[in-house]
Design an enzyme around this catalytic site. Structure first.
Site, PDB file in Angstrom:
ATOM      1  N   LYS A 162       0.808  -1.221   0.000  1.00 21.45           N
ATOM      2  CA  LYS A 162       0.000   0.000   0.000  1.00 21.45           C
ATOM      3  C   LYS A 162       0.845   1.277   0.000  1.00 21.45           C
ATOM      4  O   LYS A 162       0.403   2.302  -0.537  1.00 21.45           O
ATOM      5  CB  LYS A 162      -0.970   0.000   1.183  1.00 21.45           C
ATOM      6  CG  LYS A 162      -1.840  -1.267   1.281  1.00 21.45           C
ATOM      7  CD  LYS A 162      -2.683  -1.536   0.044  1.00 21.45           C
ATOM      8  CE  LYS A 162      -3.311  -2.920   0.090  1.00 21.45           C
ATOM      9  NZ  LYS A 162      -3.885  -3.361  -1.175  1.00 21.45           N
TER      10      LYS A 162
ATOM     11  N   GLU B 275      -2.416   7.865   7.788  1.00 22.32           N
ATOM     12  CA  GLU B 275      -3.300   8.729   6.997  1.00 22.32           C
ATOM     13  C   GLU B 275      -4.216   9.516   7.917  1.00 22.32           C
ATOM     14  O   GLU B 275      -4.580   9.032   8.988  1.00 22.32           O
ATOM     15  CB  GLU B 275      -4.215   7.866   6.102  1.00 22.32           C
ATOM     16  CG  GLU B 275      -3.559   7.278   4.885  1.00 22.32           C
ATOM     17  CD  GLU B 275      -4.535   6.431   4.067  1.00 22.32           C
ATOM     18  OE1 GLU B 275      -4.129   5.956   3.008  1.00 22.32           O
ATOM     19  OE2 GLU B 275      -5.687   6.247   4.503  1.00 22.32           O
TER      20      GLU B 275
ATOM     21  N   HIS C 242     -16.058  -4.608   7.398  1.00 20.72           N
ATOM     22  CA  HIS C 242     -15.348  -4.694   6.124  1.00 20.72           C
ATOM     23  C   HIS C 242     -15.874  -5.799   5.221  1.00 20.72           C
ATOM     24  O   HIS C 242     -15.219  -6.193   4.252  1.00 20.72           O
ATOM     25  CB  HIS C 242     -13.838  -4.847   6.345  1.00 20.72           C
ATOM     26  CG  HIS C 242     -13.281  -3.777   7.225  1.00 20.72           C
ATOM     27  ND1 HIS C 242     -13.332  -2.445   6.871  1.00 20.72           N
ATOM     28  CD2 HIS C 242     -12.741  -3.817   8.461  1.00 20.72           C
ATOM     29  CE1 HIS C 242     -12.815  -1.720   7.847  1.00 20.72           C
ATOM     30  NE2 HIS C 242     -12.455  -2.519   8.827  1.00 20.72           N
TER      31      HIS C 242
ATOM     32  N   ARG D  53      -8.421  -7.899  -9.026  1.00 24.73           N
ATOM     33  CA  ARG D  53      -9.169  -9.138  -9.300  1.00 24.73           C
ATOM     34  C   ARG D  53     -10.583  -8.784  -9.768  1.00 24.73           C
ATOM     35  O   ARG D  53     -10.996  -7.627  -9.696  1.00 24.73           O
ATOM     36  CB  ARG D  53      -9.289  -9.948  -8.010  1.00 24.73           C
ATOM     37  CG  ARG D  53     -10.022  -9.163  -6.936  1.00 24.73           C
ATOM     38  CD  ARG D  53     -10.432  -9.981  -5.733  1.00 24.73           C
ATOM     39  NE  ARG D  53     -11.322  -9.236  -4.869  1.00 24.73           N
ATOM     40  CZ  ARG D  53     -10.940  -8.389  -3.923  1.00 24.73           C
ATOM     41  NH1 ARG D  53      -9.660  -8.168  -3.716  1.00 24.73           N
ATOM     42  NH2 ARG D  53     -11.827  -7.738  -3.206  1.00 24.73           N
TER      43      ARG D  53
END
Ligand code: MV4
Length: 508
Positions: free
Chosen positions: A120, A204, A239, A296
């Site tokens: 990331k 972040e 999530h 994907r």
């Protein structure tokens, strides 16, 4: 459809997505090869495929994640290509690389693209270089506590501490108080180390109550990259997406155009080939930031297929076979509205505990505007080893309100016995005011859990009311009949069962 090389595809997956991929193969005249674990000998993907090979024991580490075994079966069956579906090996750079080494076409991106987006911090750097907006935060990995404190002083609390090797919500820590910074940092680092074998972390700014909006992209190897618009995926729990829709009820044509262009730029920045998804978070003022890229085919791809009119699996196969995209950006449009509900074998009243078991009876919804992507049949036992998703119910109609009505109708028709399912929970989502008005963000489920979980006061009231109303009607009818006709007719006079059901199920 004329193909260059791919005549047979091995599907390195199970469940609904394995069946979904084989359906497109069948329409393209491509032979299919299934692989299966001990737990899946009787599964539908095994029955559907042209050939099927046993690859190991039930736990996925011993079957669907066994790279060498799957490659061995691809060679044995003379499959030119492997489709990994989603989950399992779909974002595994080693698998993509091993396919390349063995001369097998991996229906997905290069190992370099998977690695570039899988890390990331690297992905953030690549996006910044490509001019794609990212959440304010660090550009390099955070090595020391001093560094972290300085950065947080600069961007301000609250912040998210994230693992570079994480994603999809794994290895994240929200920090609200200054006194929690150091302990959260240490916890995040050690969690990342043990979960991913990589303790790199970045920081972040925390975006409060965001929308999760993702863009579907397709890229061929000739430099043609297009986006197929957005999917709104904010209805999620821990999530795990629950409902997805397209178009997003908060999107505007202007922002859609800008985000779509950024999504294409993001894919181009890693020389992406195939189908991918650029995930953004968006705040209430429509400020948006790149979060990560999923390299994907995604679970929720059918809503895009329905609204844009493209078979994403066919395009994946065509791209992997070295063909050019058959359309340009200006050829693509959104028509109407699509919604997907994920039907799970779970006990929503018991903390959404998976509830695998044997399906005794199943009646799937049918009729205009309905697609049901599943893999179970009466008598089938959902294994305990894998994700307990039973199916995906996708509806389409001209407008969002009509699509919601259609979804409610489809959920009403959907009958499953033998295992507990999330159907009732989904019906309540369709009835929730915030959902109906398109005013929801990623906190929607947690904020409305009480309403979504139990039979609400409204439900009870309506059902009681229906019973009372039908009883009164019944009494009146009897009285009338007693006054006029012979007593024998009375027993046919009132259809209380019919009335009770009608009022009850419509929840008037
Ligand atoms: C965030 C965030 C707020 N601020 N990052 C969760 C999954 C992973 N892809 C990133 N996630 C988030 N990152 C910052 N800086 C909120 C989330 C988040 C979230 C994102 C998308 C969909 C659902 C979510 C649920 C909770 C938190």
């Amino acid at each position: 459809m004329e193909m260059k090389n791919i005549k047979k595809v091995l599907i390195a997956n199970r469940g609904e997505i394995a069946v979904r991929i084989m359906r497109s193969c069948r329409e393209m005249g491509i032979h299919t090869v299934a692989v299966f674990s001990d737990a899946d000998r009787t599964a539908l993907h095994v029955r559907y495929a042209g050939e099927a090979y046993h690859i190991g024991a039930a736990p996925s580490a011993e079957s669907y994640l066994n790279i060498e075994k799957i490659i061995e079966v691809a060679k044995l069956s003379k499959s030119e290509a492997i489709h990994p579906g989603y989950g399992f090996l779909s974002e595994n750079a080693t698998f993509s690389r091993r396919c390349r080494e063995e001369g097998i076409i991996f229906i997905g991106p290069s190992p370099e693209a998977i690695e570039g987006m899988g890390d990331k911090i690297t992905a953030r750097k690549t996006m910044i270089a490509a001019g794609v907006p990212v959440v304010p935060g660090t550009t390099e990995k955070v090595s020391t506590e001093d560094e972290a404190l300085n950065i947080i002083a600069e961007i301000g609390l609250p912040v998210m501490i994230k693992a570079s090797a994480g994603g999809g919500g794994k290895g994240m820590r929200l920090v609200k108080k200054e006194s929690d910074i150091v302990s959260s940092l240490r916890a995040a680092r050690s969690e990342a180390k043990s979960a991913f074998g990589d303790d790199s972390i970045y920081i972040e700014k925390y975006i409060e109550s965001p929308h999760h909006i993702e863009f579907q992209v397709l890229a061929d190897r000739f430099g043609n990259t297009v986006h197929l618009f957005e999917r709104e995926c904010s209805v999620q729990r821990r999530h795990q997406k629950v409902v997805e829709e397209t178009p997003s009820p908060v999107m505007t044509p202007e922002v859609r155009k800008i985000m779509g262009d950024y999504a294409v730029a993001a894919a181009k920045a890693v020389n992406y080939e195939g189908a991918g998804t650029i995930e953004f978070i968006m705040d209430d003022n429509l400020n948006f930031y790149f979060l990560e890229m999923n390299t994907r085919l995604q679970v929720e791809h059918p809503i895009t297929e329905r609204v844009v009119g493209v078979d994403l699996v066919k395009e994946q196969i065509r791209i992997a076979d070295g063909r050019a995209l058959p359309f340009r950006q200006e050829d693509l449009h959104q028509t109407g509205h699509a919604i997907e509900c994920r039907i799970y074998a779970e006990d929503t009243d018991n903390n959404f505990m998976p509830n695998p078991g044997t399906i005794t009876h199943i009646t799937e919804p049918h009729g205009l505007g309905i697609r049901c992507d599943g893999y179970v049949y009466p008598g089938y036992t959902i294994p305990i080893y894998y994700d307990p998703m039973i199916s995906k119910l996708i509806v389409w109609d001209k407008s969002r309100q009509e699509a919601i009505s259609r979804m409610k109708r489809a959920l009403y028709e959907y009958k499953i016995t033998g295992v507990k399912t999330s159907i009732k929970f989904l019906e309540r989502i369709m009835d929730a005011v915030e959902f109906r008005e398109g005013r929801y963000n990623t906190h929607f489920i947690e904020n409305n859990l009480k309403y979504l979980l139990s039979d609400t006061e409204c439900d009870m009231y309506c059902e009681d009311l229906a019973l009372i109303a039908t009883y009164i009607e019944h009494k009146e009818k009897i009285e009338k009949i007693e006054q006029t006709i012979s007593p024998a007719t009375v027993r046919h006079g009132s259809d209380w069962k019919h009335y009770g059901r009608r009022y009850g199920s419509l929840r008037l």
